[in-house]
Design an enzyme around this catalytic site. Structure first.
Site, PDB file in Angstrom:
ATOM      1  CE  LYS A 112      -4.193  -2.113   1.717  1.00 28.32           C
ATOM      2  NZ  LYS A 112      -3.811  -3.527   1.905  1.00 28.32           N
TER       3      LYS A 112
HETATM    4  C1  LIG Z   1      -4.504  -4.652   1.327  1.00 29.98           C
HETATM    5  C2  LIG Z   1      -3.727  -5.910   1.238  1.00 29.98           C
HETATM    6  C3  LIG Z   1      -4.082  -6.958   0.355  1.00 29.98           C
HETATM    7  C4  LIG Z   1      -5.340  -6.916  -0.499  1.00 29.98           C
HETATM    8  O1  LIG Z   1      -5.213  -6.021  -1.577  1.00 29.98           O
HETATM    9  P1  LIG Z   1      -6.515  -5.548  -2.384  1.00 29.98           P
HETATM   10  O2  LIG Z   1      -6.059  -4.462  -3.277  1.00 29.98           O
HETATM   11  O3  LIG Z   1      -7.478  -5.050  -1.335  1.00 29.98           O
HETATM   12  O4  LIG Z   1      -7.044  -6.727  -3.115  1.00 29.98           O
HETATM   13  C5  LIG Z   1      -3.264  -8.077   0.289  1.00 29.98           C
HETATM   14  N1  LIG Z   1      -2.164  -8.184   1.055  1.00 29.98           N
HETATM   15  C6  LIG Z   1      -1.798  -7.216   1.921  1.00 29.98           C
HETATM   16  C7  LIG Z   1      -0.590  -7.418   2.763  1.00 29.98           C
HETATM   17  C8  LIG Z   1      -2.550  -6.041   2.042  1.00 29.98           C
HETATM   18  O5  LIG Z   1      -2.182  -5.090   2.918  1.00 29.98           O
END
Ligand SMILES: *Cc1c(COP(=O)(O)O)cnc(C)c1O
Length: 468
Positions: A112
């Site tokens: 993220k």
């Molecule tokens: C947010 C997150 C996901 C999921 O990603 P999406 O874009 O919501 O499908 C997977 N792994 C981790 C570690 C995350 O923080």
């Protein structure tokens, strides 16, 4: 470049307004009116560029000229300069034609950071230009909160309030939020669950007087600019591994469908991607949909991969919009049916068309642990419980040996040390920049699950900040 709502009931907006708006006023999500196109030669021309240089080229068409290229380049360079790997998003080979891309070298160790570091800077840039300020409010079950706080800390035009469920996030996750002592960062430990936190945020936004008085805004994954910044690492990895002259399969551990949707966008833009493998944990609504054609809700169960413990994948609406031939009224109707019946069927033709490029695999807790250990023993690559679901699903779905499979690793193993150590016997160490995390001072306020008290808290903090 204009952006339109997936429910066709809100005005088309330019990039900057979509950035600040987040959700469309009709409840839909914004998508670009058309996909910018990259020919095989355009893709070849990306070879040899740094991550940041490539990122500028891939994202520029989405800005529609609203931000001068030099200013944008500066923001992109600043966003990735602090990442602790020279490649920013390094690729590791696991087996012939099987790769993993490590998207966990940003400040908070989850993928993220890749979009949010840029989104924080874009917000600040646009707000300064307009002489405006916003109050970002968000709920987190762990990863989003720290990535959003890191992205917004010390930015003049932003105050950020993040609610997490008291005692229900890991120590590493809490400390990544509460040890950021910047004046514009406000951590609330809410006496409740993650759902309570999310409801609280919804209620804050639903109070129009409060929302307008404090210019509330959000940076959750429905924000288009986050998707835009995630398209970059699909281009980056494919170009590194031989695009446009090779074909690719991407395996993505999926929750809200934001990450894998960004891959779909890259494919629409011309990247040679054959299919996407959606990895899920026991919360497998997408995998069940892809297998049966029916999307039906089940209660959320806690797993080793908490950031994927989700029932409704909000970004799936963006995909549906295309498969309903961009008829937003029909999308709204299908989603309404889902909400009232907890189940919906989008039609045989649509399901088949979606299944041509999306395939789902479910990996449960014990398979997750076994796969962490297996991969570590075989290759030395130690992955967290989210990332390994991508790899495992990818291995199951890598049916065309001529294509290159790339699995996206979404979190650093040290974010989930207990599960990783139990699976592999290895204690994953935090990187140097976080090595003293457990010695740092924390700042947070514990609050009851009561709307009026949270509103007073926010109002008082904002007053204090104004007079400071
Ligand atoms: C947010 C997150 C996901 C999921 O990603 P999406 O874009 O919501 O499908 C997977 N792994 C981790 C570690 C995350 O923080």
């Amino acid at each position: 470049m204009k952006y339109i709502s997936t429910r066709s009931g809100a005005p088309a907006l330019e990039f900057e307004d979509v950035l600040l708006a987040g959700l469309a006023r009709d409840g839909g999500l914004y998508v670009p009116e058309s996909w910018p196109q990259f020919s095989a030669d355009d893709i070849r021309a990306l070879r040899g560029l740094s991550y940041a240089e490539l990122a500028v080229k891939v994202m520029l068409p989405f800005l529609g000229g609203s931000i001068p290229e030099d200013d944008f380049r500066q923001m992109v360079e600043d966003s990735y300069a602090g990442f602790d790997h020279p490649a920013v998003a390094p690729l590791k080979e696991l087996a012939p034609n099987q790769w993993v891309c490590e998207l966990f070298h940003g400040p908070t160790l989850a993928f993220k950071d890749y979009p949010l570091q840029l989104v924080g800077r874009l917000f600040d840039y646009v707000l300064k230009k307009r002489g405006a300020r916003v109050t970002i409010v968000g709920a987190t079950s762990g990863d989003t909160g720290s990535a959003a706080i890191e992205a917004c800390r010390d930015r003049d035009s932003i105050e950020i309030f993040i609610l997490h469920p008291k005692g229900r996030v890991s120590d590493v996750q809490r400390r990544q939020m509460t040890t950021v002592l910047s004046g514009n960062v406000h951590n609330i430990a809410l006496d409740g669950t993650f759902d309570d936190c999310q409801d609280m945020v919804k209620n804050l936004f639903a109070d129009e007087a409060f929302r307008d008085a404090h210019h509330l805004s959000a940076v959750n994954s429905i924000n288009w600019s986050r998707i835009m910044a995630q398209i970059v690492y699909y281009f980056w990895t494919a170009v590194e591994l031989g695009a446009p002259d090779r074909k690719f399969i991407y395996a993505v551990p999926t929750g809200n469908f934001g990450n894998v949707y960004a891959g779909y966008a890259a494919k629409q833009m011309g990247l040679p991607i054959e299919k996407f493998i959606v990895g899920s944990n026991e919360n497998d609504i997408l995998t069940r949909f892809l297998a049966t054609g029916t999307m039906s809700m089940e209660p959320v169960v806690p797993t080793l991969s908490p950031s994927m413990d989700i029932q409704i994948s909000s970004n799936f609406e963006r995909l549906l919009f295309d498969y309903y031939d961009r008829d937003g009224k029909a999308v709204a109707q299908a989603l309404e049916e889902f909400r009232s019946n907890q189940s919906v069927d989008f039609g045989q033709g649509r399901w088949q068309a979606i299944s041509e490029i999306f395939e789902g695999y479910r990996v449960n807790n014990s398979e997750t642990k076994a796969a962490i250990n297996e991969l570590y023993q075989a290759t030395g690559e130690l992955l967290d419980p989210h990332s390994i679901i991508g790899v495992k699903a990818g291995q199951m779905g890598h049916s065309d040996p001529d294509s290159i499979m790339v699995a996206l690793a979404t979190a650093h193993p040290a974010k989930f040390p207990a599960a990783v150590e139990e699976a592999s016997g290895v204690h994953p160490e935090l990187p140097a920049h976080l090595a003293d995390l457990f010695e740092r001072e924390e700042r947070l306020d514990e609050m009851p699950n009561a709307l009026d008290q949270i509103q007073d808290y926010i109002t008082n903090k904002l007053e204090m900040r104004k007079s400071a």
